[in-house]
Design an enzyme around this catalytic site. Structure first.
Site, PDB file in Angstrom:
ATOM      1  N   GLU A 195       3.846  -0.513  -9.212  1.00  0.00           N
ATOM      2  CA  GLU A 195       3.589   0.313 -10.402  1.00  0.00           C
ATOM      3  C   GLU A 195       4.459   1.575 -10.391  1.00  0.00           C
ATOM      4  O   GLU A 195       5.025   1.967 -11.419  1.00  0.00           O
ATOM      5  CB  GLU A 195       2.111   0.725 -10.463  1.00  0.00           C
ATOM      6  CG  GLU A 195       1.136  -0.435 -10.486  1.00  0.00           C
ATOM      7  CD  GLU A 195       0.640  -0.848  -9.103  1.00  0.00           C
ATOM      8  OE1 GLU A 195      -0.526  -1.267  -9.015  1.00  0.00           O
ATOM      9  OE2 GLU A 195       1.406  -0.762  -8.118  1.00  0.00           O
ATOM     10  N   HIS A 207       4.804   1.341  -4.219  1.00  0.00           N
ATOM     11  CA  HIS A 207       4.046   0.308  -4.922  1.00  0.00           C
ATOM     12  C   HIS A 207       4.784  -0.121  -6.184  1.00  0.00           C
ATOM     13  O   HIS A 207       5.538   0.656  -6.769  1.00  0.00           O
ATOM     14  CB  HIS A 207       2.657   0.820  -5.263  1.00  0.00           C
ATOM     15  CG  HIS A 207       1.787   0.979  -4.062  1.00  0.00           C
ATOM     16  ND1 HIS A 207       0.456   1.288  -4.149  1.00  0.00           N
ATOM     17  CD2 HIS A 207       2.046   0.867  -2.739  1.00  0.00           C
ATOM     18  CE1 HIS A 207      -0.065   1.356  -2.946  1.00  0.00           C
ATOM     19  NE2 HIS A 207       0.890   1.107  -2.071  1.00  0.00           N
TER      20      HIS A 207
END
Length: 193
Positions: free
Chosen positions: A63, A61
């Protein structure tokens, strides 16, 4: 060559910007695109130096990619003081929320502010808990409004010269709905504490 802040001496505000049509697709609150786009801004210490960057999902992901890059390149140590602002096309999932809290737990001098275009899997109780836990850990999470969209357009989008005022306006009903849902998610944590 590195500067006093541990950053390479190059100008990080010149990182690749997102194209206007990419911004419109990623950050349109009515668009249910599965991929996440993260626009990040890091301010180091008390200085005015800003590092801006665009990230997307890869095998991890967006993040997690951001955290891994920041820590693996030695840009952030246990005592590094910096303020990070994320503009995300989707709110963090529960796994990313946990990774963010762990990162901030190891880097107490780092502050993080998160603005989101829409809420990811907000009916999944794990994602709701993840967002509550982030807020309870002191991370402000907000739904983007016109001022954040305008800021992103001016600072992260490779718009043609003279068109910085022509950022996309999204229907306020969508941002209000996401904002109300986020408030409900957060309020549950305060009423059950």
């Amino acid at each position: 060559m590195t500067s006093e802040t541990g950053l390479p001496a190059e100008d990080f505000t010149l990182r690749r910007k997102i194209e206007p049509q990419e911004f419109e697709v990623y950050f349109e609150p009515r668009e249910m695109r599965r991929e996440t786009c993260l626009l990040s801004e890091v301010r180091w210490g008390a200085g005015r130096r800003t590092w801006r960057e665009t990230r997307r999902n890869t095998i991890r992901h967006a993040e997690i990619n951001f955290i891994k890059k920041l820590t693996s390149e030695g840009r952030v140590g246990a005592s590094t003081r910096c303020s990070i602002t994320w503009f995300l096309s989707w709110s963090p999932c529960w796994q990313c929320a946990r990774a963010i809290r762990e990162f901030l737990g190891h880097h107490r001098s780092v502050t993080l502010f998160i603005y989101v275009a829409r809420l990811y899997g907000h009916t999944d109780q794990r994602n709701r808990r993840g967002l509550r836990d982030l807020v309870n850990a002191g991370v402000p999470v907000r739904v983007m409004n016109d001022s954040e969209y305008c800021y992103c357009w001016r600072n992260f989008v490779n718009h043609p010269p003279g068109s910085e005022a022509r950022w996309p306006r999204y229907p306020p009903a969508w941002t209000m709905l996401y904002g109300l849902e986020l408030l409900c998610i957060i309020l549950v944590s305060h009423s059950t504490v």
